[in-house]
Design an enzyme around this catalytic site. Structure first.
Site, PDB file in Angstrom:
ATOM      1  N   GLU A 178       0.849  -1.193   0.000  1.00 41.30           N
ATOM      2  CA  GLU A 178       0.000   0.000   0.000  1.00 41.30           C
ATOM      3  C   GLU A 178       0.884   1.243   0.000  1.00 41.30           C
ATOM      4  O   GLU A 178       2.104   1.164   0.159  1.00 41.30           O
ATOM      5  CB  GLU A 178      -0.959  -0.008   1.194  1.00 41.30           C
ATOM      6  CG  GLU A 178      -2.039  -1.077   1.081  1.00 41.30           C
ATOM      7  CD  GLU A 178      -3.094  -0.976   2.161  1.00 41.30           C
ATOM      8  OE1 GLU A 178      -2.991  -0.074   3.015  1.00 41.30           O
ATOM      9  OE2 GLU A 178      -4.020  -1.798   2.158  1.00 41.30           O
ATOM     10  N   HIS A 206      -9.100  10.032   2.305  1.00 37.63           N
ATOM     11  CA  HIS A 206      -8.714   8.926   1.423  1.00 37.63           C
ATOM     12  C   HIS A 206      -8.869   9.365  -0.024  1.00 37.63           C
ATOM     13  O   HIS A 206      -9.887   9.957  -0.394  1.00 37.63           O
ATOM     14  CB  HIS A 206      -9.576   7.697   1.701  1.00 37.63           C
ATOM     15  CG  HIS A 206      -8.977   6.429   1.175  1.00 37.63           C
ATOM     16  ND1 HIS A 206      -8.950   6.128  -0.169  1.00 37.63           N
ATOM     17  CD2 HIS A 206      -8.373   5.390   1.801  1.00 37.63           C
ATOM     18  CE1 HIS A 206      -8.358   4.961  -0.345  1.00 37.63           C
ATOM     19  NE2 HIS A 206      -7.995   4.493   0.835  1.00 37.63           N
ATOM     20  N   HIS A 244     -11.517  10.163   5.872  1.00 36.13           N
ATOM     21  CA  HIS A 244     -11.237   8.761   6.134  1.00 36.13           C
ATOM     22  C   HIS A 244     -10.785   8.480   7.569  1.00 36.13           C
ATOM     23  O   HIS A 244     -11.278   7.548   8.188  1.00 36.13           O
ATOM     24  CB  HIS A 244     -10.156   8.274   5.171  1.00 36.13           C
ATOM     25  CG  HIS A 244      -9.888   6.814   5.221  1.00 36.13           C
ATOM     26  ND1 HIS A 244     -10.872   5.866   5.032  1.00 36.13           N
ATOM     27  CD2 HIS A 244      -8.726   6.119   5.445  1.00 36.13           C
ATOM     28  CE1 HIS A 244     -10.340   4.651   5.114  1.00 36.13           C
ATOM     29  NE2 HIS A 244      -9.055   4.775   5.384  1.00 36.13           N
ATOM     30  N   ARG A 290      -1.062   9.331   1.396  1.00 38.73           N
ATOM     31  CA  ARG A 290      -2.448   9.617   1.043  1.00 38.73           C
ATOM     32  C   ARG A 290      -2.750  11.107   0.877  1.00 38.73           C
ATOM     33  O   ARG A 290      -3.538  11.488   0.014  1.00 38.73           O
ATOM     34  CB  ARG A 290      -3.381   9.007   2.088  1.00 38.73           C
ATOM     35  CG  ARG A 290      -3.468   7.495   1.976  1.00 38.73           C
ATOM     36  CD  ARG A 290      -4.332   6.899   3.056  1.00 38.73           C
ATOM     37  NE  ARG A 290      -4.484   5.467   2.851  1.00 38.73           N
ATOM     38  CZ  ARG A 290      -5.072   4.649   3.722  1.00 38.73           C
ATOM     39  NH1 ARG A 290      -5.543   5.135   4.849  1.00 38.73           N
ATOM     40  NH2 ARG A 290      -5.178   3.360   3.462  1.00 38.73           N
ATOM     41  N   ARG A 319      -1.654   9.364   8.897  1.00 36.39           N
ATOM     42  CA  ARG A 319      -1.477   7.947   9.240  1.00 36.39           C
ATOM     43  C   ARG A 319      -0.966   7.146   8.057  1.00 36.39           C
ATOM     44  O   ARG A 319      -1.465   7.267   6.951  1.00 36.39           O
ATOM     45  CB  ARG A 319      -2.815   7.360   9.708  1.00 36.39           C
ATOM     46  CG  ARG A 319      -2.771   5.854   9.931  1.00 36.39           C
ATOM     47  CD  ARG A 319      -4.096   5.325  10.405  1.00 36.39           C
ATOM     48  NE  ARG A 319      -5.165   5.493   9.457  1.00 36.39           N
ATOM     49  CZ  ARG A 319      -5.432   4.660   8.455  1.00 36.39           C
ATOM     50  NH1 ARG A 319      -4.653   3.611   8.224  1.00 36.39           N
ATOM     51  NH2 ARG A 319      -6.457   4.877   7.664  1.00 36.39           N
TER      52      ARG A 319
END
Length: 528
Positions: free
Chosen positions: A112, A227, A330, A273, A365
């Site tokens: 990811e 997100h 998100h 992100r 995060r």
């Protein structure tokens, strides 16, 4: 002698992990305002990050976490999270938790964004949260009691200032007061404050508002992760498309066919992100539509069954390979300030999971660190509470009374209006004028709940809590005059390390003082 009573508010992975740790020593009661599976944890697609691959290292995961969080974290706590997380995940694997494996029987580890190695464990392809929640539920005994569809509207404190219970209200207007030796908030984040979100609709910041009203300290409320890839159809979002899809090779293109992440970040679609979300948002502001091109992913429906179902429900062709996307709220990096086991500054009150500001996520995060945090802090707090067990007083009283509803003096606004304003003014890209406009709008809709909150309906209480958390986020966003991680200011586009390093040092001193105070009050061990 009866076991001491523990109240856990919320039913996500952090709550369930804690419950299973302490169920043999305590009587555990889990309270949720909806159904047990109405949580962000249950919706989680991507997986859990842990450095358990043969070619992976704890140090690499640690460095990836710091880089994604723009070095706003407490480095020692990040190091402990990764070390403890590795052990917790290895224990889950050993006991038979349902993680996906490859054809040779080895754990299937995905990639990811912002990770330097394949370290994402997943279940059911893209149904990790659902599988893990069901697994944890299956480990609970009759010592864990579930109360559904009651909204916690107030944290109760005794005459010494210790949190000793909660007050709830259901849709019929019945008020119940539950007393306990310890109260744990595990209510997840704030996605319900925004019109575009990946979160469960019920997740709207209740825990943070409850803690604030009870005198708990909150921190980093400006740091919200959006997100990049929510499915966008007919002017609104319809669900999350996991970052794991980009990890499998999907690319982001606009309606001209241009790959929009080129020359933006060396990691392209797997950049952190906040970088990807900002780029998509800029494209949409310029009038361009953005698509996730999944045409190069083989066996998409096998790898991503729940996402494929989502596409089918929205009548989107997987074969054509172009999926319309837009960013949405998100994850909340900030929240209730806690120490390294989840204690707040209010005695008897704890916070774990997304509702807490534990110091590990920083300004943004790292993907799939959220479920890891919930699992680790569930174990840590469980071990701490077990050690405190012999010192717990027994609170088994439950008072029930019926109240007639009375209207609050000013309901303020409808939730949809706040959500749209939050997305517009306190969303992905922020600047002072818009933030002040929203703050002034909030101030022009003051709340007066008569003498106490008992007179309000659950819906009115929800709006009141939304108003409180929106105010906290907006004021925090105004105070941070730089761009860092999930907090992007168009009027202060650069990271200001000189100013904010000084502020970080001050904040860390305050947090360290808080943690030292905790340890002086009750010396603790390292929990994992």
């Amino acid at each position: 002698m009866k076991k001491p009573n523990i109240l856990i508010i919320g039913s996500g992975i952090a709550a369930l992990q804690l419950a299973r740790q302490i169920q043999d020593q305590f009587y555990v009661r889990i309270i949720t305002k909806n159904k047990i599976t109405s949580s962000n944890s249950y919706l989680a697609q991507g997986g859990i990050a842990a450095p358990i691959g043969k070619n992976d290292r704890i140090e690499d995961h640690y460095l990836d976490t710091l880089a994604a969080g723009r070095y706003h974290q407490a480095e020692d706590l990040v190091n402990r999270l990764i070390n403890d997380g590795k052990r917790v995940i290895e224990a889950l694997v050993k006991e038979g938790a349902p993680f996906d494996k490859d054809g040779d029987g080895n754990l299937s580890l995905g990639m990811e964004g912002a990770h330097s190695a394949n370290r994402i464990l997943h279940s059911g392809g893209d149904q990790t949260g659902k599988f893990l929640v069901n697994y944890l539920l299956g480990t609970l005994t009759n010592e864990v009691d579930f109360i559904e569809e009651e909204m916690v509207c107030e944290l109760m404190k005794d005459n010494k200032g210790t949190c000793c219970g909660v007050k709830t209200k259901n849709e019929e207007g019945t008020i119940r007061t539950y007393y306990a030796s310890h109260v744990v908030l595990a209510t997840e984040g704030i996605g319900g404050l925004y019109s575009s979100t990946s979160n469960h609709p019920s997740v709207s910041g209740d825990g943070m508002a409850l803690a604030f009203l009870a005198g708990a300290k909150l921190a980093d409320m400006e740091f919200i992760q959006f997100h990049p890839t929510l499915l966008w159809m007919n002017g609104k979002t319809h669900g999350l498309i996991s970052e794991a899809v980009r990890g499998e090779g999907a690319t982001l293109i606009n309606d001209r066919g241009e790959r929009i992440m080129e020359n933006v970040d060396p990691l392209l679609e797997l950049a952190p992100r906040h970088i990807v979300a900002e780029r998509i948002y800029q494209q949409r502001l310029a009038g361009r539509e953005v698509f996730l091109d999944i045409s190069k992913i083989k066996n998409f429906q096998v790898k991503f069954p729940s996402i494929s179902t989502l596409f089918s429900e929205q009548k989107i062709s997987i074969e054509k390979g172009k999926i319309p996307v837009s960013p949405g709220c998100h994850f909340m990096m900030g929240g209730i300030l806690t120490d390294d086991v989840g204690r707040t500054n209010v005695p008897g009150l704890y916070a774990i999971g997304e509702v807490a500001c534990s110091g590990v996520h920083g300004a943004n995060r790292l993907a799939s660190n959220s479920l890891l945090e919930g699992l680790v802090y569930g174990v840590r707090l469980g071990n701490y509470l077990i050690e405190q067990g012999e010192n717990c007083s027994n609170h088994h009283l439950m008072h029930v009374e019926q109240k007639n509803r009375k209207p609050i003096t000013h309901m303020g606004f409808q939730p949809h209006e706040l959500k749209e304003r939050m997305m517009k003014s306190v969303g992905i890209i922020r600047f002072e004028d818009e933030l002040n406009t929203h703050l002034n709008w909030l101030k022009s809709h003051p709340f007066t709940l008569n003498e106490n909150i008992d007179s309000a309906s659950p819906e009115q209480i929800k709006i009141y809590f939304m108003w409180i958390v929106s105010m906290l986020i907006t004021q925090s966003a105004l105070l941070r005059t730089e761009s860092r991680g999930g907090h992007i200011r168009s009027d202060f586009p650069e990271e200001n390390n000189e100013i904010w390093l000084k502020r970080k040092i001050i904040l860390q001193k305050q947090e360290n003082q808080l943690r030292v105070k905790f340890h002086e009050q009750n010396e603790t061990k390292v929990y994992a």
